[in-house]
Design a protein around this motif. Structure first.
Motif, PDB file in Angstrom:
ATOM      1  N   GLU A 169       0.820  -1.207   0.000  1.00 47.00           N
ATOM      2  CA  GLU A 169       0.000   0.000   0.000  1.00 47.00           C
ATOM      3  C   GLU A 169       0.860   1.265   0.000  1.00 47.00           C
ATOM      4  O   GLU A 169       0.348   2.374  -0.095  1.00 47.00           O
ATOM      5  N   SER A 209      -0.715  -6.707   2.613  1.00 47.75           N
ATOM      6  CA  SER A 209      -1.626  -7.171   1.562  1.00 47.75           C
ATOM      7  C   SER A 209      -0.888  -8.150   0.669  1.00 47.75           C
ATOM      8  O   SER A 209       0.301  -7.969   0.400  1.00 47.75           O
ATOM      9  N   GLN A 211      -1.603  -8.554  -2.396  1.00 53.14           N
ATOM     10  CA  GLN A 211      -1.987  -8.175  -3.769  1.00 53.14           C
ATOM     11  C   GLN A 211      -0.861  -8.258  -4.799  1.00 53.14           C
ATOM     12  O   GLN A 211      -1.052  -8.787  -5.894  1.00 53.14           O
ATOM     13  N   ARG A 232      -1.216  -4.418   9.928  1.00 54.88           N
ATOM     14  CA  ARG A 232      -1.038  -2.978   9.722  1.00 54.88           C
ATOM     15  C   ARG A 232      -0.713  -2.292  11.042  1.00 54.88           C
ATOM     16  O   ARG A 232      -1.463  -2.389  12.004  1.00 54.88           O
ATOM     17  N   GLU A 234      -1.035   0.628  11.964  1.00 58.90           N
ATOM     18  CA  GLU A 234      -1.623   1.965  12.029  1.00 58.90           C
ATOM     19  C   GLU A 234      -2.133   2.171  13.440  1.00 58.90           C
ATOM     20  O   GLU A 234      -2.728   1.286  14.032  1.00 58.90           O
ATOM     21  N   LEU A 242      -8.017  -3.291  13.128  1.00 61.21           N
ATOM     22  CA  LEU A 242      -7.193  -4.240  13.857  1.00 61.21           C
ATOM     23  C   LEU A 242      -5.775  -4.133  13.305  1.00 61.21           C
ATOM     24  O   LEU A 242      -5.598  -3.769  12.136  1.00 61.21           O
ATOM     25  N   PHE A 245      -5.507  -8.616  10.811  1.00 65.57           N
ATOM     26  CA  PHE A 245      -6.845  -8.983  10.342  1.00 65.57           C
ATOM     27  C   PHE A 245      -6.711  -9.902   9.131  1.00 65.57           C
ATOM     28  O   PHE A 245      -5.633 -10.044   8.569  1.00 65.57           O
ATOM     29  N   MET A 247      -7.673 -11.000   5.314  1.00 62.33           N
ATOM     30  CA  MET A 247      -8.100 -10.356   4.076  1.00 62.33           C
ATOM     31  C   MET A 247      -8.282 -11.413   2.970  1.00 62.33           C
ATOM     32  O   MET A 247      -7.559 -12.396   2.909  1.00 62.33           O
ATOM     33  N   GLU A 249      -8.333 -11.580  -1.093  1.00 58.97           N
ATOM     34  CA  GLU A 249      -7.950 -10.745  -2.230  1.00 58.97           C
ATOM     35  C   GLU A 249      -7.989 -11.517  -3.553  1.00 58.97           C
ATOM     36  O   GLU A 249      -7.015 -12.182  -3.906  1.00 58.97           O
ATOM     37  N   GLU A 387     -16.170   1.258   4.919  1.00 59.33           N
ATOM     38  CA  GLU A 387     -15.442   0.540   3.854  1.00 59.33           C
ATOM     39  C   GLU A 387     -15.259  -0.942   4.201  1.00 59.33           C
ATOM     40  O   GLU A 387     -14.597  -1.273   5.164  1.00 59.33           O
ATOM     41  N   MET A 388     -15.832  -1.797   3.384  1.00 56.51           N
ATOM     42  CA  MET A 388     -15.666  -3.228   3.604  1.00 56.51           C
ATOM     43  C   MET A 388     -14.704  -3.819   2.575  1.00 56.51           C
ATOM     44  O   MET A 388     -14.001  -4.791   2.838  1.00 56.51           O
ATOM     45  N   ILE A 389     -14.701  -3.217   1.374  1.00 55.80           N
ATOM     46  CA  ILE A 389     -13.838  -3.689   0.286  1.00 55.80           C
ATOM     47  C   ILE A 389     -13.125  -2.489  -0.328  1.00 55.80           C
ATOM     48  O   ILE A 389     -13.725  -1.423  -0.485  1.00 55.80           O
ATOM     49  N   GLY A 390     -11.837  -2.690  -0.658  1.00 58.05           N
ATOM     50  CA  GLY A 390     -11.108  -1.700  -1.434  1.00 58.05           C
ATOM     51  C   GLY A 390     -10.472  -2.424  -2.607  1.00 58.05           C
ATOM     52  O   GLY A 390      -9.882  -3.489  -2.424  1.00 58.05           O
ATOM     53  N   ARG A 394      -5.623  -2.394 -12.137  1.00 60.72           N
ATOM     54  CA  ARG A 394      -4.203  -2.114 -11.901  1.00 60.72           C
ATOM     55  C   ARG A 394      -3.598  -1.384 -13.102  1.00 60.72           C
ATOM     56  O   ARG A 394      -3.991  -1.624 -14.250  1.00 60.72           O
ATOM     57  N   GLY A 433      -9.709  -6.214  -2.198  1.00 55.95           N
ATOM     58  CA  GLY A 433      -9.441  -6.811  -0.891  1.00 55.95           C
ATOM     59  C   GLY A 433     -10.653  -6.644  -0.003  1.00 55.95           C
ATOM     60  O   GLY A 433     -11.175  -5.536   0.143  1.00 55.95           O
ATOM     61  N   GLY A 435     -12.019  -6.918   3.791  1.00 60.52           N
ATOM     62  CA  GLY A 435     -11.667  -7.045   5.203  1.00 60.52           C
ATOM     63  C   GLY A 435     -12.626  -8.043   5.841  1.00 60.52           C
ATOM     64  O   GLY A 435     -13.794  -7.751   6.035  1.00 60.52           O
TER      65      GLY A 435
HETATM   66  O1  4AD Z   1      -8.351  -0.834   1.119  1.00 57.88           O
HETATM   67  P1  4AD Z   1      -7.188  -1.700   1.471  1.00 57.88           P
HETATM   68  O2  4AD Z   1      -6.039  -1.073   2.142  1.00 57.88           O
HETATM   69  O3  4AD Z   1      -6.763  -2.384   0.109  1.00 57.88           O
HETATM   70  C1  4AD Z   1      -5.702  -3.214  -0.084  1.00 57.88           C
HETATM   71  O4  4AD Z   1      -4.991  -3.637   0.775  1.00 57.88           O
HETATM   72  C2  4AD Z   1      -5.578  -3.678  -1.496  1.00 57.88           C
HETATM   73  N1  4AD Z   1      -4.215  -4.191  -1.669  1.00 57.88           N
HETATM   74  C3  4AD Z   1      -6.623  -4.712  -1.785  1.00 57.88           C
HETATM   75  C4  4AD Z   1      -6.597  -5.220  -3.194  1.00 57.88           C
HETATM   76  O5  4AD Z   1      -6.933  -4.486  -4.095  1.00 57.88           O
HETATM   77  N2  4AD Z   1      -6.204  -6.458  -3.393  1.00 57.88           N
HETATM   78  O6  4AD Z   1      -7.690  -2.913   2.378  1.00 57.88           O
HETATM   79  C5  4AD Z   1      -8.714  -3.771   1.922  1.00 57.88           C
HETATM   80  C6  4AD Z   1      -9.767  -3.961   2.983  1.00 57.88           C
HETATM   81  C7  4AD Z   1     -10.451  -2.670   3.419  1.00 57.88           C
HETATM   82  O7  4AD Z   1     -11.495  -2.334   2.566  1.00 57.88           O
HETATM   83  C8  4AD Z   1     -10.962  -3.064   4.797  1.00 57.88           C
HETATM   84  O8  4AD Z   1     -12.167  -3.780   4.722  1.00 57.88           O
HETATM   85  C9  4AD Z   1      -9.885  -4.006   5.287  1.00 57.88           C
HETATM   86  O9  4AD Z   1      -9.168  -4.464   4.164  1.00 57.88           O
HETATM   87  N3  4AD Z   1      -8.961  -3.338   6.208  1.00 57.88           N
HETATM   88  C10 4AD Z   1      -8.945  -3.541   7.535  1.00 57.88           C
HETATM   89  N4  4AD Z   1      -9.700  -4.316   8.332  1.00 57.88           N
HETATM   90  C11 4AD Z   1      -9.436  -4.299   9.655  1.00 57.88           C
HETATM   91  N5  4AD Z   1      -8.450  -3.567  10.216  1.00 57.88           N
HETATM   92  C12 4AD Z   1      -7.660  -2.772   9.453  1.00 57.88           C
HETATM   93  N6  4AD Z   1      -6.679  -2.077  10.023  1.00 57.88           N
HETATM   94  C13 4AD Z   1      -7.897  -2.728   8.045  1.00 57.88           C
HETATM   95  N7  4AD Z   1      -7.310  -2.082   7.014  1.00 57.88           N
HETATM   96  C14 4AD Z   1      -7.974  -2.472   5.907  1.00 57.88           C
END
Ligand code: 4AD
Ligand code: MG
Length: 464
Positions: A169, A209, A211, A232, A234, A242, A245, A247, A249, A387-390, A394, A433, A435
């Motif tokens: 990311e 990720s 990805q 993460r 963060e 979290l 978590f 994921m 993908e 946000e549930m999906i990102g 590409r 992705g 979550g």
């Molecule tokens: O939007 P994110 O950061 O996207 C990616 O990581 C891409 N590489 C995905 C891809 O295109 N293959 O994270 C994807 C999802 C988010 O929408 C969210 O649902 C979840 O991961 N997510 C978390 N869930 C729980 N705790 C966190 N700290 C999260 N960060 C992201």
């Protein structure tokens, strides 16, 4: 003691009266009177308990049975009988009760309701409660449904690495993996830590990720998915974040943003449908005790096409809302939870797929639109969770990718292999992705993400 020959409560409850059986599990509750003891025995296989009726004729009635309390483990044999007044159709008339484990006086789970905050401190025992038992079954059913969705469409499950030298990311929110002596690390001539002497010969982290590796697989196997833990660092103390978590993908070759969004919608609807079917009793519990309406919301999500909305339109809707947001709205901003929630809860009243975000706020790998201002990104936003999906299409044009990597301040040296995909038989491709814990929150109505994973890792907490 062979699990292969033992019946679960779930199976026992489907047997007719008259069947001789043995049950092994934990006492959820015990009611004692002079002439009878009633035990609710649970083994986690389903929401329901098996009611066990023990008569004083048993040799250990006074000495043991009457001392049973919540939490004791037992092996009970007997015959099933009809249970006219009971919650289930059958109950067990015990012919023997074997106590395998007593509980000491300080057993923290009593019959009364405990707060989720309290139960977090007893995470090693909380899976024995109704709520967490149900959650674990929902997690399991959802995992099975996810694999089934992709497997039945020919996607290959890619086991992407956990330890990595690249930052997918590009956000720098990574946990370092190192075996160097933290007190006294080797140094370069200039005094910096010499990572070349570390275990992997370079600086490495836990993945945020799968990805990037997923893309390499998609460009060989066409359709793949990952399903594993991601990490993460963060420092977000929220009900949706979290540090560890799970994921999911998927990554698809010969796919653009609209194909990606269609896949995300079909995927979510399919998983929800399966879990509604497989975990009916558990979801009934969440609907009654945790969030009234959660089943109807899921059903509506399954039945209603998701609304699509470009970011620019979403910003206009937020500006027109007349709401007094904490973070003021302007084109170019990263949406905060309050904005996402307004869009899905009030503006749309269901899931919304926001697409084509400003390039400044999205990752380097997203396809740059012809307007050069936006990228082919999508976020699936849902009520309460946000946000549930990102995901995104590409960037498959090497020169544009290189330009974006520079713009995002990435060291292209670490991504040579990733760029190779654009030089050797590149194709338009896309993925997203999910979550997993956020999905579980949406299905169960659980307010805090720490309460939908067995052992939450968040800033300041890595207990158990
Ligand atoms: O939007 P994110 O950061 O996207 C990616 O990581 C891409 N590489 C995905 C891809 O295109 N293959 O994270 C994807 C999802 C988010 O929408 C969210 O649902 C979840 O991961 N997510 C978390 N869930 C729980 N705790 C966190 N700290 C999260 N960060 C992201
Ligand atoms: Mg995102």
């Amino acid at each position: 003691m062979n699990p292969m020959t033992q019946l679960t409560v779930k199976t026992i409850l489907t047997k007719p009266a008259g069947t001789e059986i043995e049950v092994r599990g934990w006492v959820k509750s015990a009611r004692h009177s002079k002439n009878v003891t009633f035990l609710a025995v649970s083994d986690g296989s389903c929401f329901a308990d098996l009611q066990v009726v023990v008569s004083p004729e048993l040799a250990n009635f006074e000495s043991e049975v009457k001392k049973l309390v919540t939490g004791c483990s037992v092996i009970v044999s007997g015959v099933l009988s009809e249970s006219p007044g009971g919650k289930q159709s059958v109950e067990l008339q015990a012919s023997s009760v074997n106590v395998t484990g007593w509980v000491e006086d300080d057993y923290p789970l009593q019959k009364k309701q405990h707060s989720f905050e309290f139960l977090r401190t007893k995470a090693h025992l909380r899976m024995r409660t109704n709520t967490f038992g149900a959650l674990m079954r929902v997690r399991n059913a959802a995992s099975r449904a996810i694999h089934h969705f992709f497997q039945s469409r020919g996607f290959i499950w890619l086991h992407s690495p956990i330890i990595t030298a690249s930052d997918c990311e590009g956000a720098g929110q990574m946990f370092r993996v190192s075996t160097l002596d933290a007190e006294n690390p080797p140094r370069t001539e200039k005094g910096a830590v010499d990572w070349s002497q570390d275990f992997f010969g370079t600086l490495t982290h836990l993945t945020v990720s799968g990805q990037l590796e997923g893309e390499t697989a998609a460009l060989a196997l066409k359709n793949i998915y990952t399903f594993g833990p991601t990490f993460r660092a963060e420092n977000s103390n929220t009900s949706r974040h979290l540090a560890e978590f799970w994921m999911v993908e998927p990554e698809m070759a010969f796919c653009d943003l609209s194909g990606d969004a269609e896949m995300a919608e079909a995927f979510l609807q399919s998983v929800f449908k399966t879990v509604l079917n497989d975990c009916a009793d558990d979801l009934e519990f969440f609907d009654q005790r945790i969030q009234p309406g959660v089943i109807a919301r899921l059903q509506k999500t399954i039945d209603t096409p998701f609304v699509r909305m470009p970011y620019t339109e979403a910003i206009a809707a937020l500006e027109k809302s007349g709401k007094d947001f904490e973070y003021p709205v302007h084109w170019g901003m990263d949406m905060q939870s309050e904005h996402e929630r307004y869009l899905t809860e009030e503006h749309v009243g269901g899931p919304v797929v926001v697409t084509d975000y400003p390039r400044q706020i999205k990752a380097f790998y997203m396809y740059l639109n012809d307007d050069e201002k936006t990228v082919r990104a999508m976020d699936v936003l849902v009520p309460e969770v946000g946000e549930m999906i990102g995901g995104s299409q590409r960037e498959d044009r090497i020169d544009v990718l290189r330009m974006r990597m520079n713009e995002c301040g990435l060291d292209t040296e670490h991504y040579v292999w990733y760029m190779d995909l654009r030089r050797f038989g590149g194709v338009p491709h896309a993925g997203f992705g999910l979550g997993f814990e956020r999905m579980v929150q949406y299905m169960t109505g659980m307010a805090n993400i720490r309460d939908v994973i067995p052992y939450p890792r968040v800033p300041g907490h890595a207990d158990f």
